[in-house]
Design an enzyme around this catalytic site. Structure first.
Site, short mmCIF file in Angstrom:
data_model
loop_
_atom_site.label_atom_id
_atom_site.label_comp_id
_atom_site.label_asym_id
_atom_site.label_seq_id
_atom_site.Cartn_x
_atom_site.Cartn_y
_atom_site.Cartn_z
N HIS A 190 0.82 -1.21 0.00
CA HIS A 190 0.00 0.00 0.00
C HIS A 190 0.85 1.26 0.00
O HIS A 190 0.40 2.32 -0.42
CB HIS A 190 -1.02 -0.05 1.14
N ARG B 214 -15.45 1.39 -1.44
CA ARG B 214 -15.16 0.16 -0.70
C ARG B 214 -15.12 0.47 0.79
O ARG B 214 -14.48 1.44 1.21
CB ARG B 214 -13.81 -0.42 -1.14
N GLU C 184 -11.01 -11.63 -3.88
CA GLU C 184 -9.56 -11.49 -3.72
C GLU C 184 -8.99 -12.55 -2.79
O GLU C 184 -7.80 -12.58 -2.51
CB GLU C 184 -9.20 -10.09 -3.22
N ASP D 284 -4.42 -9.00 -3.83
CA ASP D 284 -4.59 -10.00 -2.78
C ASP D 284 -4.86 -11.39 -3.35
O ASP D 284 -4.41 -12.39 -2.79
CB ASP D 284 -5.73 -9.59 -1.83
N ARG E 55 2.65 -9.99 -0.55
CA ARG E 55 2.74 -8.93 -1.57
C ARG E 55 3.74 -7.84 -1.20
O ARG E 55 4.10 -7.01 -2.03
CB ARG E 55 1.34 -8.33 -1.84
N CYS F 97 -9.54 -4.90 -10.61
CA CYS F 97 -8.69 -3.85 -10.00
C CYS F 97 -7.32 -4.47 -9.69
O CYS F 97 -7.03 -5.56 -10.11
CB CYS F 97 -9.27 -3.36 -8.70
C1 PEP Z 1 -6.40 -5.85 -4.46
O1 PEP Z 1 -6.21 -6.58 -3.49
O2 PEP Z 1 -6.06 -6.15 -5.62
C2 PEP Z 1 -7.04 -4.54 -4.29
C3 PEP Z 1 -7.45 -3.86 -5.33
O3 PEP Z 1 -7.18 -4.04 -3.05
P1 PEP Z 1 -5.96 -3.56 -2.12
O4 PEP Z 1 -4.76 -3.38 -3.00
O5 PEP Z 1 -6.42 -2.30 -1.49
O6 PEP Z 1 -5.81 -4.66 -1.14
MG MG Z 2 -7.15 -6.23 -1.60
#
Ligand code: PEP
Ligand code: MG
Length: 759
Positions: free
Chosen positions: A378, A521, A620, A644, A654, A691
């Site tokens: 993040h 979200r 996810e 995820d 990740r 996403c």
């Molecule tokens: C993901 O997990 O791909 C996602 C879009 O959400 P985040 O990156 O906020 O976990």
């Molecule tokens: Mg995620």
């Protein structure tokens, strides 16, 4: 030329196994390539990252005597560009190119085409394969994928050649003794470092270290010549540390007795002459002060930890604290978060949390360099959304860079230069200009749809986290807000935002979207995003723990406030609610009940909301995939979170650089899983949006289009290129490519195949 691909790869393999040694196999391989593709020159260069130079290892076309003697700086010449960009460089009429470097007597000026392809092994660039021809049509752009495939095969040979030569050299001069504890030895001279590129921009500024993230793991054995300079630095670090601890004691007026005792213990330890003496003795072995400190402190920590007396064994933590403070002062740590930068600044740290990054952002923060970090962490996501260039996984950054050094951070190639020459500064100023121009050019696409050549339209969404992202979403031509991560505003506060605050915030986002759909979200905290005002249990695996919807459902009151806030804001535009990390039907049933109850509460209070508001889930967690048809009974749409999904499907953290090489969106299991999700949603008529960071990568976009995905969402700045790419391909080709890829064995095969068919 393409038909020859299979044979030549097989031939290269055979040659590698038939040759007596790697040098011989390189010689034979370049001969084979030159013969097969009728190129006048075929050469292989190895790259030395410490000297930042290229060495000719094998050639056809240049004189054989040049092997082992030609050495070139990476900063100049076309092959240097291949190393810097880690991408193929194809040039017709190379001698007219500004980066062309003339080598006396090489005769290279007569060649009319130049193709350099990087040799990449485990994500590190090892060298380059270079082809040159006399005829202008000797190499064509569509030959590049074939040579990339060959370069892939060749990279392993070069890796082995380098190892083999090192071993031979070590045997000859007796220096094969492993470095202390097998750690790599490095010279104290260097010109640049390489990490993982995770940005599309370049930045420059002065290095600023953050203290909290100082970490001995990042300190390697460094040889030095001038030991007295190191001792001087050490003495200064001792003095600075002592002054800082005394300052803490003075500024904290009412210290508890325990805290006072800790401060006293730290001061005593610093004043202990034997500590300093031990470090100096280590420095006399011609190693850097940082490394000497590391060795002595870790030995102390080990000794204390092994003591049976629990009081003494706990002192290990104090010693580590002192060691980290000394280390911070040695590398010249500046101030901390909250400080206003007065000049362009690059944050250098072992790692930095998303919260710290948000706290530290300001106009003078131009770039970030991390020794650790993950591509989809993040922190990286926020840096990209703030458009701050970032490079992660830069080994040796804490060894080689000092506070205040002038850095150029190339987020595209992952190169970090410290105090570079004027030529490099000029080159990067030029690159920045070009980047700006290229982005300007893409602006022309803003009002055009992301439509394939055969007429399939893909909605391109923006992933946002901060209100300021809305401006970028508009600027880059987003069709929708595919993902609004609401936890970021939560992270920036000192307590949970009230209902009124949340309604006001969501309303602004919705209004700014001017009728485009906004998917909000609910907050996804835990994992790598912690609220300073919430008590978390100590968890060994936070990504598998109290995170996301699990935490929301446990904090039901807080969760209800958020649901109510989104419902209330929904009257201001086109709003959808999204729930993260759904793993079971039970969870989504509970969520749906909460939403229904909050709607009733609003009805009772006579407060308006969008009665048709759509509910969706993030898919996810792999557990959601086989039961997707059942989950879909409760919701209207799906967002696929590839970050995820990959993390949990591939069992790859990740955020962990060590395993980043396994975090691959082209892994056949990832491709098959996303394909399954898309097919189920399309079959059941439920809209789907993909996403996650993979949604901004060409190869993945191509596969998603082939699967039938018609909405993808990404960091706003990636939208123009994604649009340009989609407008250049055919959906029918993507479908065919997907069918091929679904039958392939590994990510490398899929990648090579896709690169061969993408424009
Ligand atoms: C993901 O997990 O791909 C996602 C879009 O959400 P985040 O990156 O906020 O976990
Ligand atoms: Mg995620």
């Amino acid at each position: 030329m393409r038909d020859d691909k299979r044979d030549i790869l097989e031939e290269i393999l055979e040659t590698m196994s038939d040759s007596e040694n790697p040098e011989q196999s390189l010689d034979r391989i370049v001969g084979m390539i030159a013969g097969r593709f009728a190129t006048e020159v075929c050469s292989v260069y190895a790259y030395n990252p410490y000297g930042n130079s290229l060495h000719l290892k094998a050639t056809v076309g240049l004189t054989r005597e040049s092997v082992g003697t030609i050495e070139m700086d990476v900063d100049e010449g076309l092959t240097g560009m291949v190393i810097e960009t880690m991408a193929p460089v194809f040039i017709v009429n190379p001698s007219a190119h500004p980066r062309f470097k003339y080598y006396e007597g090489s005769g290279e000026e007569k060649y009319k085409t130049y193709l350099g392809v990087p040799l990449i092994y485990h994500r590190k660039v090892l060298g380059a394969l270079v082809l040159q021809t006399l005829a202008e049509e000797g190499i064509r752009p569509d030959d590049i994928p074939v040579f990339q495939k060959i370069a892939g095969q060749l990279a392993a040979t070069v890796a082995y050649t380098i190892l083999w030569e090192e071993r031979k050299r070590g045997e000859a001069d007796g220096s094969l003794e492993p470095g202390e504890e097998g750690e790599p030895e490095e010279e104290d001279s260097f010109s640049h470092l390489r990490g993982e590129p995770v940005s599309d921009r370049v930045a420059a500024g002065h290095a600023h270290f953050t203290f909290e993230t100082m970490d001995f793991n990042q300190v390697n054995r460094m040889k030095v010549r001038d030991t007295s300079a190191e001792v001087l630095r050490l003495n200064q670090a001792f003095e600075a540390s002592e002054a800082q601890i005394r300052d803490v004691a003075r500024s904290a007026r009412r210290l508890s007795e325990q805290d006072r005792a800790i401060i006293d213990a730290h001061l005593m330890f610093l004043a202990d002459p034997s500590l300093k003496k031990k470090i100096i003795a280590k420095i006399e072995e011609k190693v850097s002060a940082e490394y000497a400190l590391k060795k002595v402190i870790t030995a102390y920590v080990k000794m204390f930890k092994s003591m049976e007396d629990p009081y003494l064994s706990e002192r290990a933590a104090d010693i580590m604290d002192i060691g980290r403070r000394l280390l911070a002062n040695l590398v010249g740590m500046g101030g901390d978060a909250g400080q206003a930068f007065t000049r362009d600044t690059i944050i250098v740290a072992s790692d930095i949390s998303p919260v710290d990054l948000l706290a530290i952002r300001q106009p003078h923060l131009k770039g970030i360099v991390l020794a650790k970090g993950g591509r989809t962490s993040h922190t990286v996501i926020i840096a990209r959304s703030l458009e701050i260039p970032i490079v992660i996984g830069v080994e040796g950054i804490l060894d080689h860079v000092r506070d205040g050094d002038y850095l150029i951070v190339d987020g595209v190639s992952g190169i970090v230069y410290a105090n570079p020459s004027q030529e490099i500064r000029d080159e990067y100023a030029r690159r920045r200009e070009e980047g700006l121009k290229a982005r300007k050019k893409l602006e022309g696409l803003r009002e055009l749809p992301a439509q394939t050549v055969d007429g399939v339209t893909v909605g391109l969404g923006a992933n946002i986290g901060l209100l300021s992202d809305m401006m970028l979403a508009r600027q880059y031509g987003a069709d929708l807000i595919g993902l609004y991560r609401t936890e970021f505003p939560f992270l920036l506060r000192t307590s949970f935002p009230s209902e009124e605050e949340q309604v006001a915030l969501y309303r602004r986002v919705i209004e700014k979207s001017q009728g485009r759909s906004v998917t909000i979200r609910t907050f996804d905290v835990g994992g790598d995003k912690f609220l300073s005002y919430l008590d978390y249990p100590k968890e060994d695996n936070p990504f598998l723990g109290w995170r996301s919807i699990r935490l929301s459902l446990d904090l039901e009151d807080v969760f209800r406030v958020q649901i109510r806030s989104i419902l209330r804001a929904s009257v201001f535009g086109n709003t959808r609610i999204l729930f993260p990390m759904i793993t079971s039907v039970e969870e989504i049933r509970r969520v749906a009940t909460l939403v229904a109850e909050e709607k009733e509460n609003l009805d009772r209070a006579g407060i308006a909301y969008d009665r048709e508001i759509k509910l969706g889930i993030m898919v996810e967690v792999p557990a959601a995939v086989p039961i997707l048809d059942r989950l879909l009974k409760y919701v209207d749409y799906v967002n696929v979170g590839t970050n995820d999904l990959m993390q949990y499907l591939l069992a790859v953290d990740r955020n962990n650089k060590k395993v980043a090489v396994h975090f691959n969106a082209l892994h056949p299991s990832v491709v098959a899983t996303v394909d399954h999700i898309v097919k189920v949603c399309n079959h059941l008529g439920k809209p789907l949006c993909i996403c996650g960071e993979a949604a901004a990568v060409k190869e993945s976009i191509f596969l998603f289009v082939g699967m039938g995905a018609r909405q993808i969402s990404m960091v706003p700045s990636a939208i123009p290129e994604a649009k340009q790419f989609i407008r250049s391909v055919r959906a029918t080709d993507a479908e065919k490519a997907l069918a091929e890829c679904l039958a392939m064995e590994d990510a490398a095969e899929i990648k090579a195949y896709l690169q061969g068919c993408l424009p």
